[in-house]
Design an enzyme around this catalytic site. Structure first.
Site, short mmCIF file in Angstrom:
data_model
loop_
_atom_site.label_atom_id
_atom_site.label_comp_id
_atom_site.label_asym_id
_atom_site.label_seq_id
_atom_site.Cartn_x
_atom_site.Cartn_y
_atom_site.Cartn_z
N ARG A 251 16.74 -8.06 -1.35
CA ARG A 251 17.05 -8.24 -2.48
C ARG A 251 17.05 -7.17 -3.54
O ARG A 251 16.74 -5.96 -3.27
CB ARG A 251 15.63 -9.44 -3.23
CG ARG A 251 15.78 -10.59 -2.56
CD ARG A 251 14.52 -11.58 -2.89
NE ARG A 251 15.21 -12.87 -2.57
CZ ARG A 251 14.57 -13.65 -1.37
NH1 ARG A 251 13.88 -12.96 -0.63
NH2 ARG A 251 14.84 -14.81 -1.21
N GLY B 110 10.23 -16.75 9.24
CA GLY B 110 9.70 -15.60 8.83
C GLY B 110 8.10 -16.10 8.50
O GLY B 110 7.33 -15.56 8.95
N THR C 85 11.80 -17.22 -3.61
CA THR C 85 12.39 -17.21 -2.29
C THR C 85 13.66 -18.14 -2.59
O THR C 85 13.88 -18.75 -3.59
CB THR C 85 11.44 -17.94 -1.23
OG1 THR C 85 11.92 -18.04 -0.06
CG2 THR C 85 11.02 -19.42 -1.57
N GLU D 206 20.82 -11.44 5.61
CA GLU D 206 20.89 -12.59 4.53
C GLU D 206 20.78 -12.07 3.25
O GLU D 206 20.13 -11.22 3.04
CB GLU D 206 20.37 -13.79 4.84
CG GLU D 206 18.56 -13.60 4.74
CD GLU D 206 17.99 -14.87 5.10
OE1 GLU D 206 18.49 -15.45 5.86
OE2 GLU D 206 16.83 -14.95 4.96
N ARG E 128 0.73 -1.31 -0.13
CA ARG E 128 -0.07 0.03 -0.03
C ARG E 128 0.76 1.42 0.13
O ARG E 128 0.32 2.35 0.02
CB ARG E 128 -0.99 -0.02 1.18
CG ARG E 128 -2.01 -1.25 1.14
CD ARG E 128 -2.96 -0.39 0.14
NE ARG E 128 -3.80 0.83 0.49
CZ ARG E 128 -4.73 0.81 1.29
NH1 ARG E 128 -5.43 -0.31 1.59
NH2 ARG E 128 -5.43 2.06 1.47
N HIS F 93 16.32 -10.04 4.62
CA HIS F 93 16.90 -10.32 3.49
C HIS F 93 16.62 -9.37 2.53
O HIS F 93 15.74 -9.69 1.69
CB HIS F 93 16.35 -11.78 3.12
CG HIS F 93 16.77 -12.49 1.89
ND1 HIS F 93 16.91 -13.85 2.13
CD2 HIS F 93 17.38 -12.10 0.88
CE1 HIS F 93 17.73 -14.12 0.83
NE2 HIS F 93 17.93 -13.29 0.21
N HIS G 164 13.99 -22.12 6.68
CA HIS G 164 13.22 -22.20 5.37
C HIS G 164 12.08 -23.26 5.70
O HIS G 164 12.23 -24.51 5.68
CB HIS G 164 14.14 -22.57 4.18
CG HIS G 164 13.51 -21.90 2.87
ND1 HIS G 164 13.67 -20.75 2.32
CD2 HIS G 164 12.42 -22.43 2.07
CE1 HIS G 164 12.98 -20.49 1.42
NE2 HIS G 164 12.09 -21.31 1.35
#
Length: 237
Positions: free
Chosen positions: A45, A213, A100, A70, A18, A43, A190
């Site tokens: 990206r 997460g 991912t 990470e 949003r 993390h 993970h």
């Protein structure tokens, strides 16, 4: 006791949907710590589709538990980590277009590359962890390049766990034993969840830290963030 680091990428995903600053990522990170998280993981990206590079800078001076950054160590990521100097950097070989992370490093093939990266981060006193599959050869390769820790990629465990827990965890136990033999610290992450976390933590020796997460934030929609963090902590006792 295994420590719980909460990955807050999904909080940033909701915010970015949003625009603006709701939910406030910094506040959520501080709340996670207040509710019992023993670390905060981010993390970033290249496309900044969830965690932005500015978020990492904003968190730098407010996170009081372990701060773990990470990601794929491209030039921008390296510069960011060396500027922030977190407690830990976790090197992950994910492609820029990956939804991912989906595999660990081939620590043999990329040994020279990894060694240079690790030396770079250690110059700044940053603990280094390498994301690897549950493969004893890759653990041995990680030792050779000088990392402090490895993080076991646990998606294969999570996928197989409902059908055959013993078989699902077997390779992870062997990889963990190899890490102990070589003097490497051990993290994991993970797709770990309330369903499969306790068994993994009980069976895998020397587990220092898990980074969670997606499942944790999803559970928080039902149980509340404070309660959810405490629920995950109890699975690690």
């Amino acid at each position: 006791m295994t420590r719980l680091s909460v990955n807050i990428n999904k909080i940033a995903t909701i915010r970015n949907a949003r625009g603006g600053n709701n939910p406030n990522l910094v506040k959520v990170a501080l709340d996670c710590e207040r509710f019992g998280a023993q670390g905060i993981t981010v993390h970033p990206r290249p496309d900044e589709r969830h965690i932005r590079y500015q978020d990492v800078l904003d968190l730098k001076d407010v996170v009081t538990t372990e701060f773990n950054i990470e990601g794929n160590p491209d030039e921008r990521f390296i510069d960011l980590v060396k500027r922030v100097k977190p407690d830990q950097v976790t090197l992950v070989p994910d492609a820029p277009d990956a939804i991912t992370s989906n595999a660990g490093w081939n620590t043999v093939r990329y040994a020279d590359h990894l060694k240079k990266l690790i030396d770079t981060f250690k110059e700044d006193g940053i603990r280094v962890s390498i994301f690897v599959d549950a493969d004893e050869r890759m653990v041995e390769g990680a030792k050779m390049v000088g990392t402090d820790r490895i993080e076991l990629y646990t998606e294969p465990y999570a996928t197989q766990y409902p059908d055959n827990p013993e078989q699902a965890v077997a390779l992870f136990v062997k990889a963990a034993q190899k890490a102990q033999e070589l003097g490497l610290g051990l993290n994991a992450g993970h797709d770990l969840s309330l369903e499969n976390l306790r068994y993994f933590a009980q069976e895998v020796p020397g587990l220092l830290e898990v980074s969670i997460g997606h499942a944790l934030i999803s559970d928080a929609l039902y149980f509340g963030l404070e309660n959810t963090i405490q629920m995950y902590r109890r699975e690690l006792v």
